[in-house]
Design a protein around this motif. Structure first.
Motif, PDB file in Angstrom:
ATOM      1  N   UNK A   1      49.400  45.017  42.531  1.00 16.06           N
ATOM      2  CA  UNK A   1      48.635  44.929  43.678  1.00 16.06           C
ATOM      3  C   UNK A   1      47.799  46.723  43.767  1.00 16.06           C
TER       4      UNK A   1
ATOM      5  N   UNK B   1      40.784  37.425  36.086  1.00 17.28           N
ATOM      6  CA  UNK B   1      41.569  36.382  35.539  1.00 17.28           C
ATOM      7  C   UNK B   1      40.546  35.646  35.186  1.00 17.28           C
TER       8      UNK B   1
ATOM      9  N   UNK C   1      39.479  40.911  40.992  1.00 14.11           N
ATOM     10  CA  UNK C   1      41.190  40.079  40.862  1.00 14.11           C
ATOM     11  C   UNK C   1      40.840  38.459  40.702  1.00 14.11           C
ATOM     12  N   UNK C   2      40.007  38.045  41.040  1.00 15.65           N
ATOM     13  CA  UNK C   2      39.893  36.439  41.140  1.00 15.65           C
ATOM     14  C   UNK C   2      39.737  36.537  39.835  1.00 15.65           C
TER      15      UNK C   2
ATOM     16  N   UNK D   1      33.534  51.368  52.491  1.00 13.65           N
ATOM     17  CA  UNK D   1      34.380  51.126  52.656  1.00 13.65           C
ATOM     18  C   UNK D   1      35.581  50.403  52.680  1.00 13.65           C
ATOM     19  N   UNK D   2      34.660  49.230  53.652  1.00 10.82           N
ATOM     20  CA  UNK D   2      35.165  48.060  53.015  1.00 10.82           C
ATOM     21  C   UNK D   2      34.716  47.238  51.762  1.00 10.82           C
TER      22      UNK D   2
ATOM     23  N   UNK E   1      47.854  38.366  34.222  1.00 14.35           N
ATOM     24  CA  UNK E   1      46.829  38.087  35.657  1.00 14.35           C
ATOM     25  C   UNK E   1      48.666  37.822  36.681  1.00 14.35           C
ATOM     26  N   UNK E   2      49.508  37.615  36.433  1.00 17.55           N
ATOM     27  CA  UNK E   2      50.718  37.227  37.227  1.00 17.55           C
ATOM     28  C   UNK E   2      52.018  38.057  37.758  1.00 17.55           C
TER      29      UNK E   2
ATOM     30  N   UNK F   1      27.489  40.715  46.782  1.00 16.18           N
ATOM     31  CA  UNK F   1      27.048  40.266  48.115  1.00 16.18           C
ATOM     32  C   UNK F   1      28.019  41.351  48.933  1.00 16.18           C
TER      33      UNK F   1
ATOM     34  N   UNK G   1      41.144  33.756  30.968  1.00 14.43           N
ATOM     35  CA  UNK G   1      42.017  33.357  31.102  1.00 14.43           C
ATOM     36  C   UNK G   1      41.129  31.773  30.099  1.00 14.43           C
TER      37      UNK G   1
ATOM     38  N   UNK H   1      36.728  55.874  58.395  1.00 10.21           N
ATOM     39  CA  UNK H   1      37.302  54.177  58.651  1.00 10.21           C
ATOM     40  C   UNK H   1      35.744  53.541  58.653  1.00 10.21           C
TER      41      UNK H   1
ATOM     42  N   UNK I   1      37.514  47.651  49.579  1.00 11.63           N
ATOM     43  CA  UNK I   1      38.345  46.309  49.635  1.00 11.63           C
ATOM     44  C   UNK I   1      38.037  45.219  49.038  1.00 11.63           C
ATOM     45  N   UNK I   2      36.417  44.941  49.849  1.00  8.48           N
ATOM     46  CA  UNK I   2      36.256  44.019  48.867  1.00  8.48           C
ATOM     47  C   UNK I   2      35.800  43.720  48.318  1.00  8.48           C
TER      48      UNK I   2
ATOM     49  N   UNK J   1      39.331  42.300  45.404  1.00  7.25           N
ATOM     50  CA  UNK J   1      39.316  41.424  45.522  1.00  7.25           C
ATOM     51  C   UNK J   1      38.573  40.039  44.613  1.00  7.25           C
TER      52      UNK J   1
END
Lengths: 577, 324
Positions: A235, A530, A526-527, A515-516, A296-297, A553, A534, A510, A519-520, A523
């Protein structure tokens, strides 16, 4: 037929009437409690906040406090410290803590426009500010808060929102001389004591030396099913896996960016060579079976459980984040008759020998965390008086040290200390809750950590040298002596002065690109983290390239520009006053 | 439940009025005043909780800030929808949502109907009760607990799934089940079945009791075997219930739920686990962009209505019972 119809009608009307009565009685209740609690008599009878016991006791009143961190819910008057504070002020707080996701909880509060009396929204503070949920405190402080003024005035410039008002009180206003923490509660590469012991306590400074130690140890103990290294990815705590390259390059935890000391330009490091080297090492460890794939899990609890299992040789994390696990291992040590070989030793690891480590936080004022009074508050005056009363030297001693003779002692020179027995007893979280230290030592208006009392005693008990060294075992002292130091902090370099620090506390607008981006990017990382770690090493370069493409991007340039701008603004605010 | 279904379908079959007009309407109204009176609280409830909040849809066309009053909000037209539909992730999120929904939909129906029929065929009452109780116990476990159970079962060190597969020699080394995106939908499907199959059978078991036993007797005299009886009597007997439930569930196809995906989702399986709800949470609620959340909600409602009417129309065309 007729009668049955009448019955139905009767039944229905009963339902309707009960419903109506139910609703209105609910309203009555609310109105009742609403009118009862403002209790003007109480607030007027306590003109100065040092409500001494000889004055007539103020009316008892209970306020609600939502604290966005996980703990047991409590009423402060049920704790020893809370009881004393209630006797002084008549105020009791019903504290509710966070369960689940903070943004969901705060979002619901905003959507329903109903708040507790006081609120510590933690990371969601920007949303609370934007929703206008906090009331301005300027006049209240002016009128009822001499102590608040004394403690916070040097920081007023930093506390003011765009409109010039102060909406909440941060927790980091240092009073008196600043004392860094003798125990490592910030970032470090941790290594199990037994690894150091077997290698004969060598000096470990670089990244390669650190992992060499782990590889060697794991190589010699192949049949013990050891895990060489693991990381925390659950998280929002994912930063424990993305931050290390930053520290390895000799920067403090400024969040997403590295800020140049001279030019104050903020640059992201997520795509630089440092991050590449970090991931390459993890990838290599994984290929050799030394990295815990489940990293990662796993969720946070599983991660902590693995640390306490004693099977993990090393990991990177922040001290405050693994404190719970470390305490559990300590308890095990005591049970094992003092054998602490499974405990962890913090190390300031950097990439190259010539890099100066910056793991320890510089003295900093974090102005986007704090506690405020909400617009739902029934009686802001009583609350601000309570806050003010907390900020006396006596009450700071009470909330940080506890009760004299019970949780601390004073020697004939006036030095505060804790006996070994008191220290051991306070390791029990239940006991700490019952005394109230657990609830009062943070998340209230307070002298910031590292503050000192006028008599030279440390405000935070943990930073008092007497307490810090008393909490080390003989084995720990001997081990530290091998490295020529007395506390862990001495292993780490002294932090450079960074007036903007920490950059992660900068609030982003905001809906802005910056800010975006935040958040991005999580993601994407995270992807790909891992995947990069791995997959087999042969795919490393291709995966890294894919990650860079994906990352390009994102609105990186906008984010860096915003951060540079904000860092400079913050510095100007502090320097220019 | 079943009664309701019957009442509704019989109401639906009331022959259309011949001499239409206001007078007829009024005389009916007076005649059925008790019924009308009884339904008033529920219509009020429906209006208050289902229609009044539709006013909130205006938020989707604003740059909504909670602190401002309605008049002060900034209107942005279709901007939120544009952001949503132009985001790369949105397509992926929609794919995940639909895929997981369809898997749940198909597996949910197939397993529940099968289990219900199997239970119905059982003669040993004690055994039937035990099976039923065990199979619907997981329904009462919250997803937080269930997710931990699933995580533990799938873990690489000592998880039962890996242990069993290793012992059977089907895999050579433990598989990180939750760390491979492709497996996620399968894991979700199996978990949903495990959790809900028992609960879902209840309605079919109730429907099965309404089948007239004399039909079975007649079939037996005609020489029908067990499977023939299931195929020709049991299944047609519960067909109306199946069709109605399918129509209702189709309307909720974009509701894959939030907790299981949120709790079991992680970095490696992100591309397969992130569904619409999580997307809304991440880019709507977490960033304080309430307008985007509402826009996504509107989108969901529109899709649901289209699907619901579509399915209902299809059922009508095929001469099946239907919702309305």
């Amino acid at each position: 037929m007729k009668t049955s119809r009448k019955w139905i009608l009767a039944l229905l009307s009963t339902i309707v009437v009960t419903a109506a009565v139910g609703c209105s009685s609910g309203n009555n209740n609310e109105a009742g409690s609403g009118s009862a609690s403002p209790s003007p008599s109480g607030s007027e009878s306590a003109p100065s906040s040092q409500a001494a016991s000889e004055e007539p006791k103020p009316d008892p009143v209970t306020f609600t406090y939502f604290n966005a961190r996980a703990d047991k819910d409590v009423e402060t008057k049920q704790t020893d410290i809370g009881k004393i504070l209630e006797e002084q002020t008549g105020v009791n707080f019903k504290i509710e803590h966070l369960v689940g996701d903070i943004n969901t909880k705060i979002g619901t509060m905003i959507a329903s426009d109903s708040y507790p009396d006081i609120l510590q929204p933690d990371t969601a503070i920007d949303k609370i500010m934007e929703a206008g949920a906090f009331i301005p405190l300027n006049d209240l402080i002016e009128q009822y808060g001499p102590n608040i003024k004394r403690v916070y005035e040097p920081y007023f410039n930093l506390m003011k929102a765009e409109d010039g008002n102060i909406y909440f009180l941060p927790f980091s206003a240092v009073v008196g001389e600043y004392k860094p923490n003798p125990v490592i509660d910030q970032g470090a590469f941790w290594i199990q004591n037994r690894v150091l012991e077997e290698a004969g306590y060598p000096k470990v400074k670089t990244f390669d030396e650190y992992f060499k130690l782990i590889e060697d140890y794991a190589g010699k103990h192949k049949d013990e099913k050891l895990t060489g290294f693991m990381s925390l990815t659950h998280d929002w705590r994912f930063f424990a896996t993305t931050n290390p390259p930053n520290h390895l390059e000799g920067y403090p935890n400024d969040g997403e960016v590295q800020v140049d000391l001279n030019t104050m330009d903020a640059k992201i490091y997520a795509t630089n060579d440092g991050t590449k080297r970090w991931l390459q090492k993890l990838n290599e460890l994984n290929a050799n079976g030394l990295y815990d794939k489940s990293s990662f899990v796993d969720n946070y609890d599983q991660y902590l459980a693995k640390i306490t299992s004693g099977k993990v040789l090393g990991y990177f994390d922040y001290g405050w984040q693994v404190q719970q696990a470390n305490q559990t291992i300590k308890a095990e040590t005591v049970k094992n008759g003092g054998d602490d070989s499974l405990e962890y030793f913090p190390l300031p690891i950097v990439y190259e020998n010539n890099i100066k480590d910056q793991y320890i936080d510089p003295s900093s004022f974090i102005n986007n965390r704090g506690i405020g009074i909400t617009k739902s508050a029934k009686d802001p005056v009583r609350i601000i008086q309570f806050f003010d009363n907390l900020l006396t030297d006596e009450n700071q001693r009470l909330t940080q040290w506890g009760i004299q003779g019970v949780t601390y002692e004073v020697d004939d020179k006036g030095r505060l200390y804790r006996t070994q027995e008191q220290i051991d007893k306070l390791k029990d979280i239940e006991y700490k809750r019952q005394v109230g230290l657990d609830y009062f030592e943070y998340y209230w208006p307070m002298y910031g950590q590292g503050s000192t009392f006028p008599d030279g005693n440390s405000v935070s008990a943990g930073r008092q040298p007497e307490v810090a060294s008393a909490s080390f075992t003989e084995a720990e002292k001997a081990r530290l002596a091998k490295y020529g130091v007395q506390t862990y902090a001495e292993l780490f370099a002294v932090p450079d002065d960074r007036p903007w620090y920490p950059a992660w506390s900068i609030a982003l607008e905001q809906g802005s690109d910056a800010q975006i981006y935040t958040a991005k990017k999580v993601d994407v990382q995270r992807k790909y983290f891992a995947k990069i770690v791995l997959d087999p090493p042969s795919k490393f370069d291709a995966n890294w390239q894919e990650y860079l493409n994906e990352y390009s991007k994102l609105p990186v340039a906008e984010y860096e520009a915003t951060m540079t701008d904000e860092v400079k603004k913050k510095v100007a605010k502090i320097r220019g006053n | 439940m079943l009664k309701n279904v019957e009442v509704e379908s019989s109401v639906g079959r009331v022959p259309p009025a011949r001499k239409a007009g206001l007078s007829l309407f009024l005389s009916r109204l007076v005649k059925q005043r008790t019924l009308v009176f009884m339904s008033v609280p529920f219509i009020l409830w429906l209006f208050l909780f289902k229609y009044v909040p539709l006013w909130g849809w205006t938020i989707a066309f604003q740059n909504f800030k909670p602190a401002k009053s309605f008049g002060e909000q900034q209107w942005v037209g279709w901007k939120q929808f544009e952001f949503m539909f132009s985001d790369d992730r949105f397509l992926q999120v929609m794919r995940n949502t639909l895929a997981m929904s369809l898997i749940n939909f198909v597996l949910g129906f197939a397993t529940a109907i099968t289990l219900a029929i199997l239970l119905n065929e059982l003669r040993a009452v004690a055994f039937k009760r035990v099976v039923q109780t065990i199979s619907y116990l997981p329904h009462f476990i919250s997803w937080v607990v269930a997710a931990t159970i699933i995580q533990t079962a799938l873990s690489t060190d000592g998880g039962i799934v890996n242990e069993v597969l290793l012992a059977l020699g089907l895999i050579q080394e433990p598989v990180l089940w939750l760390g491979v995106g492709k497996y996620f939908w399968g894991i979700m499907g199996v978990s949903e079945v495990w959790k809900n199959v028992g609960w879902n059978t209840i309605i079919y078991l109730a429907a099965l009791t309404t089948i007239d036993p004399s039909q079975y007797e007649a079939a037996e005299i005609d020489g029908a075997g067990r499977f023939q009886k299931i195929w020709h009597i049991t299944l047609p007997g519960i067909r109306p219930v199946i069709v109605i439930l399918m129509i209702i569930n189709l309307g909720q196809i974009l509701e894959t739920g939030f907790e299981p995906q949120y709790l079991l989702g992680n970095g490696p399986n992100l591309d397969y686990s992130e569904n619409l709800e999580i997307f809304i949470l991440k880019y709507g609620m977490n960033l304080g962009n309430y307008s985007l959340s509402v826009a996504a909600g509107i989108f969901k409602t529109v899709v649901s209505i289209v699907l619901l009417f579509g399915a209902n129309h299809l059922a009508k065309r095929m001469g099946q019972d239907r919702l309305f």
